[in-house]
Scaffold this motif. Sequence first.
Motif, PDB file in Angstrom:
ATOM      1  N   TYR A  69      52.931 -57.176 -63.130  1.00 33.11           N
ATOM      2  CA  TYR A  69      52.245 -58.663 -63.868  1.00 33.11           C
ATOM      3  C   TYR A  69      52.351 -59.541 -62.822  1.00 33.11           C
ATOM      4  CZ  TYR A  69      50.054 -55.474 -67.291  1.00 33.11           C
ATOM      5  OH  TYR A  69      49.581 -54.103 -67.499  1.00 33.11           O
ATOM      6  N   PHE A  70      53.719 -59.218 -62.284  1.00 30.75           N
ATOM      7  CA  PHE A  70      54.139 -60.955 -61.778  1.00 30.75           C
ATOM      8  C   PHE A  70      54.781 -60.663 -60.065  1.00 30.75           C
ATOM      9  CE2 PHE A  70      56.815 -59.498 -65.783  1.00 30.75           C
ATOM     10  CZ  PHE A  70      56.783 -60.300 -66.820  1.00 30.75           C
ATOM     11  N   LEU A  71      53.807 -59.468 -59.754  1.00 28.87           N
ATOM     12  CA  LEU A  71      53.536 -59.996 -57.903  1.00 28.87           C
ATOM     13  C   LEU A  71      52.629 -61.022 -57.774  1.00 28.87           C
ATOM     14  CD1 LEU A  71      53.376 -55.788 -57.553  1.00 28.87           C
ATOM     15  CD2 LEU A  71      55.589 -57.331 -57.604  1.00 28.87           C
ATOM     16  N   GLY A  72      53.036 -61.006 -55.739  1.00 29.83           N
ATOM     17  CA  GLY A  72      52.596 -62.057 -55.581  1.00 29.83           C
ATOM     18  C   GLY A  72      50.889 -61.395 -55.001  1.00 29.83           C
ATOM     19  N   ARG A  73      50.320 -61.802 -54.929  1.00 30.49           N
ATOM     20  CA  ARG A  73      49.702 -60.690 -53.027  1.00 30.49           C
ATOM     21  C   ARG A  73      50.009 -59.596 -51.892  1.00 30.49           C
ATOM     22  NH1 ARG A  73      44.636 -61.091 -49.605  1.00 30.49           N
ATOM     23  NH2 ARG A  73      44.156 -58.917 -49.098  1.00 30.49           N
ATOM     24  N   GLU A  74      50.235 -60.979 -51.530  1.00 38.30           N
ATOM     25  CA  GLU A  74      51.077 -59.579 -50.416  1.00 38.30           C
ATOM     26  C   GLU A  74      51.785 -58.820 -51.020  1.00 38.30           C
ATOM     27  OE1 GLU A  74      54.284 -60.775 -46.890  1.00 38.30           O
ATOM     28  OE2 GLU A  74      53.160 -61.943 -47.010  1.00 38.30           O
ATOM     29  N   GLU A  75      53.032 -58.733 -52.110  1.00 35.43           N
ATOM     30  CA  GLU A  75      53.776 -57.978 -52.467  1.00 35.43           C
ATOM     31  C   GLU A  75      53.033 -57.046 -53.313  1.00 35.43           C
ATOM     32  OE1 GLU A  75      57.406 -59.907 -54.699  1.00 35.43           O
ATOM     33  OE2 GLU A  75      55.726 -60.481 -55.193  1.00 35.43           O
ATOM     34  N   LEU A 120      60.235 -66.373 -63.310  1.00 37.15           N
ATOM     35  CA  LEU A 120      60.835 -67.279 -63.728  1.00 37.15           C
ATOM     36  C   LEU A 120      62.319 -67.937 -65.130  1.00 37.15           C
ATOM     37  CD1 LEU A 120      57.133 -69.168 -64.534  1.00 37.15           C
ATOM     38  CD2 LEU A 120      59.116 -69.515 -63.180  1.00 37.15           C
ATOM     39  N   ASN A 121      61.676 -65.997 -65.550  1.00 38.58           N
ATOM     40  CA  ASN A 121      63.105 -65.918 -66.414  1.00 38.58           C
ATOM     41  C   ASN A 121      64.464 -65.894 -65.517  1.00 38.58           C
ATOM     42  OD1 ASN A 121      61.941 -66.757 -68.892  1.00 38.58           O
ATOM     43  ND2 ASN A 121      61.382 -64.683 -69.029  1.00 38.58           N
ATOM     44  N   ALA A 122      64.762 -65.437 -64.533  1.00 41.89           N
ATOM     45  CA  ALA A 122      65.526 -65.347 -63.936  1.00 41.89           C
ATOM     46  C   ALA A 122      66.751 -66.110 -63.795  1.00 41.89           C
ATOM     47  CB  ALA A 122      65.964 -64.909 -62.107  1.00 41.89           C
ATOM     48  N   THR A 123      66.442 -68.027 -64.069  1.00 42.87           N
ATOM     49  CA  THR A 123      67.715 -68.226 -64.083  1.00 42.87           C
ATOM     50  C   THR A 123      66.936 -69.134 -65.002  1.00 42.87           C
ATOM     51  OG1 THR A 123      67.027 -70.075 -63.106  1.00 42.87           O
ATOM     52  CG2 THR A 123      68.363 -68.708 -62.069  1.00 42.87           C
ATOM     53  N   GLN A 124      68.054 -69.173 -66.184  1.00 40.77           N
ATOM     54  CA  GLN A 124      67.686 -70.326 -67.764  1.00 40.77           C
ATOM     55  C   GLN A 124      67.411 -71.733 -67.489  1.00 40.77           C
ATOM     56  OE1 GLN A 124      67.612 -69.529 -70.845  1.00 40.77           O
ATOM     57  NE2 GLN A 124      68.345 -67.617 -70.273  1.00 40.77           N
ATOM     58  N   GLU A 125      67.618 -72.587 -66.323  1.00 36.62           N
ATOM     59  CA  GLU A 125      67.315 -74.226 -66.051  1.00 36.62           C
ATOM     60  C   GLU A 125      66.113 -74.024 -65.368  1.00 36.62           C
ATOM     61  OE1 GLU A 125      69.808 -72.173 -64.633  1.00 36.62           O
ATOM     62  OE2 GLU A 125      71.430 -73.473 -64.175  1.00 36.62           O
ATOM     63  N   GLY A 126      65.142 -72.464 -64.485  1.00 41.21           N
ATOM     64  CA  GLY A 126      63.927 -72.330 -64.042  1.00 41.21           C
ATOM     65  C   GLY A 126      63.944 -73.025 -63.007  1.00 41.21           C
ATOM     66  N   PRO A 127      62.998 -72.397 -61.757  1.00 39.56           N
ATOM     67  CA  PRO A 127      63.221 -72.779 -60.322  1.00 39.56           C
ATOM     68  C   PRO A 127      62.637 -74.536 -60.214  1.00 39.56           C
ATOM     69  CG  PRO A 127      60.926 -71.219 -60.907  1.00 39.56           C
ATOM     70  CD  PRO A 127      61.986 -71.410 -62.234  1.00 39.56           C
ATOM     71  N   ALA A 128      62.073 -75.173 -61.204  1.00 36.10           N
ATOM     72  CA  ALA A 128      62.077 -76.445 -60.451  1.00 36.10           C
ATOM     73  C   ALA A 128      62.682 -77.442 -61.145  1.00 36.10           C
ATOM     74  CB  ALA A 128      60.582 -76.741 -61.097  1.00 36.10           C
ATOM     75  N   TRP A 129      63.692 -76.943 -61.624  1.00 39.92           N
ATOM     76  CA  TRP A 129      64.603 -78.023 -62.506  1.00 39.92           C
ATOM     77  C   TRP A 129      65.869 -78.701 -60.626  1.00 39.92           C
ATOM     78  CZ3 TRP A 129      66.836 -80.594 -65.381  1.00 39.92           C
ATOM     79  CH2 TRP A 129      68.411 -81.346 -66.304  1.00 39.92           C
TER      80      TRP A 129
END
Length: 714
Positions: A79-85, A691-700
Amino acid sequence: MAARVVDERTQLLQRPASEIILRTHTEPTEDLKQERRRATFNFEELAYVLNGGKELLEKKQRFAEILAKTSWGDKSRRYFLGREEEYVGGLRAALGIWEKMKTENLSLEDGALMRTLVDFPGGLELHIGMFIPSIMSQGSSEQQAKWMPLCMGLKIIGTYAQTELGHGTFVRGLETTATYDRQTQEFVIHSPTLTATKWWPGGLGKTATHAVVMARLMVPDERGAMRDYGPHGFIAQLRDLDSHLPLPGVTIGDIGPKVGYNGVDNGYLSFDHVRIPRDQMLMRFAKVTPEGRYVPPPPSNSKASYATMVFVRADIVKNAGSSLGRAVTIATRYAAVRRQTAPAPGERELQVLDYQNCAATLLPLIASSYALSFMGEEMMSMYRRFEQDRDRGEFGALPELHALSSGLKALCTWITADGIEECRRTCGGHGYSKLSGLPTLFQNYVQNVTWEGDNNVMCLQTARYLIKALAGVQQGKRAAGSAAYLNDVVSELAPGSRCAAACDECWLRPDVAAAALRHAAARSVASATATLAAATGGKGLAFEGRAWSENTVDSIRAAKAHCTFVLHQTFVDSVARLEAAASVSPPAGGQGQSVGADTAAVLRQLAALFALEQMERSGGVAALLEDGYMSAAQAAALRRRHRLLLAALRPNAVALVDAFAFPDYLLNSALGRADGDVYRGLLEMARGSPLNATQEGPAWPEVLRPVLAARSRL
């Protein structure tokens, strides 16, 4: 990180508050166990029936365990895959299954079962579902000998290119041409217009090397005048087998993201004067000789080219019950463990399934999924009988099969697509999460209402058959097959024809419900026929032009009413066969050929609920009241019996969906887990979000930190 320690005073303070909560707390796993104890029948006995027997069911469960352990069958990130994936993953899964079939000497049926379980649509969908069946049904023996080893060895990958930018269901209007060159004994495949561009074929975008291309056969006569023989199938190579680049004259690509089904690379395709050998026209029936003479199929099988489409539509009907069954399994299990609103302070909240409105949504959908499942088996049996007849050169069953598969394709996919969404809504907020499994199931299924023929057009094909059958009856001919009830249309629609329901309980009788559905179908067909006749000013029936196109609403209604009658009758007949088989061979052996009295009783209740629901939901009750067939008192009795059936079936709700025996691996749903541990399932699946790969998140680092750092300057 050091373990956090909560001091004793805080723990003591909190303890009484926790005890208040725990007094009314329920464990969903216990709720589901209790639901199963309430069942009045043996769900395993029914599971064998619905899954083709004990051996096949056990194989399905075994395959699910094996597939979950493969790299390409793992669903933890699905459920977390992008189109190419999605595209790459779907193709890897398809190829993984193909390799497992080859190395373990598994059958095509085993492969189909694994594809169902992996549930990851990919670039081989139409290679398996249409390219190979087209060659098998439309190719000559020589063509089959040449192409099938290449197909089965994946030396080539095919698709089926029929739909165009400007033409879909109206096959005769296709604009792609295949013009015969007598001098070189080749066909020139060409797209003379923009709207002739092929559009939508699965696997075409980036996977397929070949396609069965439906094109208008053009053959010049001896004087050079071009003759149009209509759509025929041609095998065309699209890509170089070494580089995978498009061949000269072939423009091809992916059409972009869709509502769902994004693991499949649906594509576009146009031809610029591309030549193919004469023997790449599918020539089992129609032929073009080397000299350029067109040899049409014998009149008895002039429509044999419809066979592939009929097969696909029959297969869609077969799969509708399974798809709806998956949705209603998830929703029913969750409704049995989800609780909302306590009757009084300090009491446990009620199970959502105990609310009548929830039961009134889910129980009829369970009934529909059973009706569709039984109909699917019957449709495939009809198709297999047709194949046997076809191999003997007999095509008499094709018109009925074509009409029935078209109308049922429409009705069954409407019921299923709408039903999946209704199931999602019953799950409240959690149903909106992909982790429930329902959004993806809906997104991947909803295409069925338009592909392989827009549903309204499919209904019109059925209506045309029914109107012709009724016109034949009016001229002294006999209608056959599913339209045989039209032979009695005069007495059926006579002013004195009345519903036989004399009490509430009468609506439980299959003959009473069937009679009402039959009357509704007969009335609808008669009305559509009269409307069409009036539109021509009494000059006969017209199935083209304005008289037809401006009077389609009644025709579509007639097709729906007819197919609803057929669905119910097939449901009732299937239960009767299973019960009758039990008297010869008791179901204790568990081989899936019969059911005992308790199970049969529940199935009869489901069949009754299906009939009453369809009459209420489709406006059938209103039509029968208007017609004078049913009285207001009978309509009220129908409604009361419908509500009582909901109460009678409520204890069996979970057992009925358990009988589908969908493995958790297939459902891939936090809400539909067989153990009922839904909230733990949601939390565990959510933790896998990228998005849970890091605690800060990718936008931090680049987006949030600069904004929040500015607070010190305020």
